[in-house]
Design a protein around this motif. Structure first.
Motif, PDB file in Angstrom:
ATOM      1  N   GLY A   1       0.783  -1.227   0.000  1.00 58.49           N
ATOM      2  CA  GLY A   1       0.000   0.000   0.000  1.00 58.49           C
ATOM      3  C   GLY A   1       0.812   1.271   0.000  1.00 58.49           C
ATOM      4  O   GLY A   1       0.238   2.373  -0.014  1.00 58.49           O
ATOM      5  N   VAL A   2       2.137   1.152   0.020  1.00 60.78           N
ATOM      6  CA  VAL A   2       3.016   2.329   0.028  1.00 60.78           C
ATOM      7  C   VAL A   2       3.461   2.642  -1.398  1.00 60.78           C
ATOM      8  O   VAL A   2       3.975   1.751  -2.091  1.00 60.78           O
ATOM      9  N   ASN A   3       3.258   3.872  -1.828  1.00 65.66           N
ATOM     10  CA  ASN A   3       3.689   4.295  -3.150  1.00 65.66           C
ATOM     11  C   ASN A   3       5.168   4.638  -3.113  1.00 65.66           C
ATOM     12  O   ASN A   3       5.564   5.657  -2.539  1.00 65.66           O
ATOM     13  N   VAL A   4       5.994   3.769  -3.693  1.00 69.68           N
ATOM     14  CA  VAL A   4       7.427   4.033  -3.792  1.00 69.68           C
ATOM     15  C   VAL A   4       7.645   4.807  -5.087  1.00 69.68           C
ATOM     16  O   VAL A   4       7.441   4.264  -6.175  1.00 69.68           O
ATOM     17  N   ILE A   5       8.028   6.078  -4.976  1.00 70.34           N
ATOM     18  CA  ILE A   5       8.149   6.901  -6.175  1.00 70.34           C
ATOM     19  C   ILE A   5       9.496   6.692  -6.853  1.00 70.34           C
ATOM     20  O   ILE A   5      10.470   6.288  -6.219  1.00 70.34           O
ATOM     21  N   ASN A   6       9.527   6.948  -8.142  1.00 68.65           N
ATOM     22  CA  ASN A   6      10.764   6.834  -8.913  1.00 68.65           C
ATOM     23  C   ASN A   6      11.563   8.115  -8.706  1.00 68.65           C
ATOM     24  O   ASN A   6      11.761   8.910  -9.610  1.00 68.65           O
ATOM     25  N   GLY A   7      11.999   8.294  -7.443  1.00 69.38           N
ATOM     26  CA  GLY A   7      12.673   9.534  -7.054  1.00 69.38           C
ATOM     27  C   GLY A   7      14.049   9.271  -6.503  1.00 69.38           C
ATOM     28  O   GLY A   7      14.851   8.559  -7.106  1.00 69.38           O
ATOM     29  N   GLY A   8      14.318   9.842  -5.344  1.00 69.75           N
ATOM     30  CA  GLY A   8      15.632   9.691  -4.727  1.00 69.75           C
ATOM     31  C   GLY A   8      16.667  10.652  -5.262  1.00 69.75           C
ATOM     32  O   GLY A   8      17.802  10.694  -4.767  1.00 69.75           O
ATOM     33  N   PHE A   9      16.309  11.460  -6.271  1.00 65.47           N
ATOM     34  CA  PHE A   9      17.273  12.401  -6.835  1.00 65.47           C
ATOM     35  C   PHE A   9      17.448  13.569  -5.866  1.00 65.47           C
ATOM     36  O   PHE A   9      16.482  14.153  -5.395  1.00 65.47           O
ATOM     37  N   GLY A  10      18.693  13.872  -5.567  1.00 64.97           N
ATOM     38  CA  GLY A  10      18.994  14.935  -4.617  1.00 64.97           C
ATOM     39  C   GLY A  10      19.966  14.501  -3.548  1.00 64.97           C
ATOM     40  O   GLY A  10      20.339  15.289  -2.685  1.00 64.97           O
ATOM     41  N   SER A  11      20.413  13.223  -3.590  1.00 64.13           N
ATOM     42  CA  SER A  11      21.474  12.803  -2.673  1.00 64.13           C
ATOM     43  C   SER A  11      22.735  13.620  -2.909  1.00 64.13           C
ATOM     44  O   SER A  11      23.525  13.858  -2.001  1.00 64.13           O
ATOM     45  N   GLY A  12      22.923  14.031  -4.141  1.00 60.92           N
ATOM     46  CA  GLY A  12      24.023  14.913  -4.510  1.00 60.92           C
ATOM     47  C   GLY A  12      23.622  15.693  -5.741  1.00 60.92           C
ATOM     48  O   GLY A  12      22.724  15.277  -6.487  1.00 60.92           O
ATOM     49  N   ALA A  13      24.261  16.834  -5.965  1.00 62.18           N
ATOM     50  CA  ALA A  13      23.902  17.688  -7.097  1.00 62.18           C
ATOM     51  C   ALA A  13      25.130  18.396  -7.625  1.00 62.18           C
ATOM     52  O   ALA A  13      26.102  18.640  -6.897  1.00 62.18           O
ATOM     53  N   THR A  14      25.088  18.734  -8.894  1.00 61.92           N
ATOM     54  CA  THR A  14      26.164  19.470  -9.538  1.00 61.92           C
ATOM     55  C   THR A  14      25.581  20.240 -10.717  1.00 61.92           C
ATOM     56  O   THR A  14      24.544  19.854 -11.268  1.00 61.92           O
TER      57      THR A  14
END
Length: 420
Positions: free
Chosen positions: A47-60
């Motif tokens: 029932g948990v929506n796991v989004i295709n995200g996670g971007f932002g652990s690092g940036a440049t």
């Protein structure tokens, strides 16, 4: 690999460490920020929506194109479980997202780059085996079954985009610094002495990083000569029980031409549970770094950026880079020593002054404040790690990660903030 790297050093340039001259942003429309990244659903689990995200652990920033950026995921959606972690999507590949701020001021994804091993096969976020950078963590699937390891697995946390189109990525396993080509294929892996990867090395002491608290931030100096990495928290030197100075962590520099390293001490405001995260340069010696805790900003979390300067700080490398406990003073490791003892021994940490308190400045509500890019003119791009919209329910299972102020699922968002 060294024969390949040295000729291209002249072409390696600005990255997450951008200089004012290359980042005039007067013609970039940032007026619609803050803005969430566009995401789809990766999967639904209990029932948990796991989004295709996670971007932002690092940036440049893109080294030449104003208004273009790269952000990177970590090892994938996970929660704490037993003596390790549940990897909810075992075949997840750590991924770079290339995006731009378009003429309308909206975030527009250009492409995704999945990280690959030297043979060109996608890697996973599974832990490394013993001898290859293992943290001792055991990985389980969502049902609690033990998973294997990945020689080239990465818990990626920071990214540097070079002028020649390649990327440098650091992680929390080895800790490793990995050089990838423009397609995300591994070219070189730099790890501590004693870890069986590559020929160029970090000092052996860095293998004593805490699990899940490795090289959280990294950038390149504007002259293109040096990588600068931040260790997230106090390392276990000589051991977890004896590393009593919980406000001490380390910064390491790596000269790309010679492979020479230097180490500096950083004094955190908080303690063992707090983190030093991403780093972005203002000059070859002055940088901005994140200090944060694990609380949501809307409920009193620590979310600050400091200006630091390596000039005047002591190099604490010592004379033996193979020593697993690193430099010692009066028979004690640096992590065992108080700041008064370190000062008496003539050791000076990097200087630091507050650049911005995000909670006070913009009411920042996220917990994982992990990516920054200096844009010049005292403007900073800020990114959060949304953990794929998943949090730990405390029993080794996922729950939806909810922002307490808005009641919405946490999603990766880009902000622009003025700093002092």
């Amino acid at each position: 690999m060294k024969k390949f790297l040295l000729p291209v050093l002249a072409f390696i340039s600005l990255t997450a460490c951008n200089s004012d001259d290359n980042t005039s942003n007067q013609d970039i429309n940032y007026s619609k920020l803050p803005q969430e990244f566009p995401f789809s659903s990766l999967m639904t689990l209990n029932g948990v929506n796991v989004i295709n995200g996670g971007f932002g652990s690092g940036a440049t920033a893109h080294p030449t194109r104003k208004g273009e950026f790269y952000v990177i995921t970590d090892r994938g959606p996970n929660v704490a479980y037993s003596n390790g972690i549940k990897i909810l999507v075992p075949n997840f590949t750590p991924t770079i997202m290339h995006f731009k701020i378009n003429a309308d001021g909206n975030i527009e994804v250009i492409k995704y780059i999945k990280l690959k091993n030297p043979s060109g096969q996608p890697i996973t976020g599974l832990p490394n085996p013993a001898g290859m950078g293992s943290t001792g963590e055991i990985a389980y699937d969502a049902n609690g079954n033990v998973l294997g390891t990945d020689n080239y697995g990465l818990d990626s946390e920071s990214i540097v985009a070079a002028l020649d189109g390649t990327f440098w990525v650091s992680d929390e396993y080895g800790p490793h610094i990995v050089h990838y080509n423009a397609d995300g294929v591994e070219m070189e892996r730099i790890s501590p002495i004693g870890v069986n990867t590559g020929t160029r090395k970090l000092p052996a002491v860095f293998a004593k990083r805490r699990p899940n608290r490795g090289m959280e931030g990294m950038c390149m100096t504007p002259d293109g000569k040096m990588l600068v990495g931040t260790i997230q928290s106090t390392m276990y030197v000589p051991s977890k029980a004896l590393a009593t100075n919980t406000t001490l962590t380390r910064i390491v520099t790596f000269d790309l031409a010679t492979g020479q390293t230097k180490q500096y001490l950083y004094k955190q405001d908080g303690g063992a549970s707090d983190s030093v995260c991403d780093i972005t340069p203002i000059s070859n010696t002055e940088f901005l770094v994140i200090e944060r805790d694990g609380n949501f900003g809307s409920v009193g979390g620590l979310k600050k950026v400091y200006r630091i300067n390596l000039s005047g700080a002591s190099d604490v490398s010592g004379t033996d880079l193979t020593a697993v406990d690193g430099m010692k003073i009066n028979g004690k490791t640096l992590e065992q020593s108080t700041w008064a003892e370190l000062s008496a021994a003539g050791i000076t940490p990097v200087s630091k002054t507050l650049a911005v308190d995000l909670v006070a400045k913009i009411g920042y509500e996220h917990d994982k404040f992990e990516g920054i890019v200096y844009l010049g003119n005292n403007k900073l791009a800020v990114f959060n790690d949304d953990d794929f919209g998943v949090a730990d329910d405390g029993n080794g299972n996922p729950k939806t990660k909810i922002l307490p102020k808005t009641g919405k699922q946490d999603k990766g968002t880009m902000y622009i903030v003025d700093i002092q």
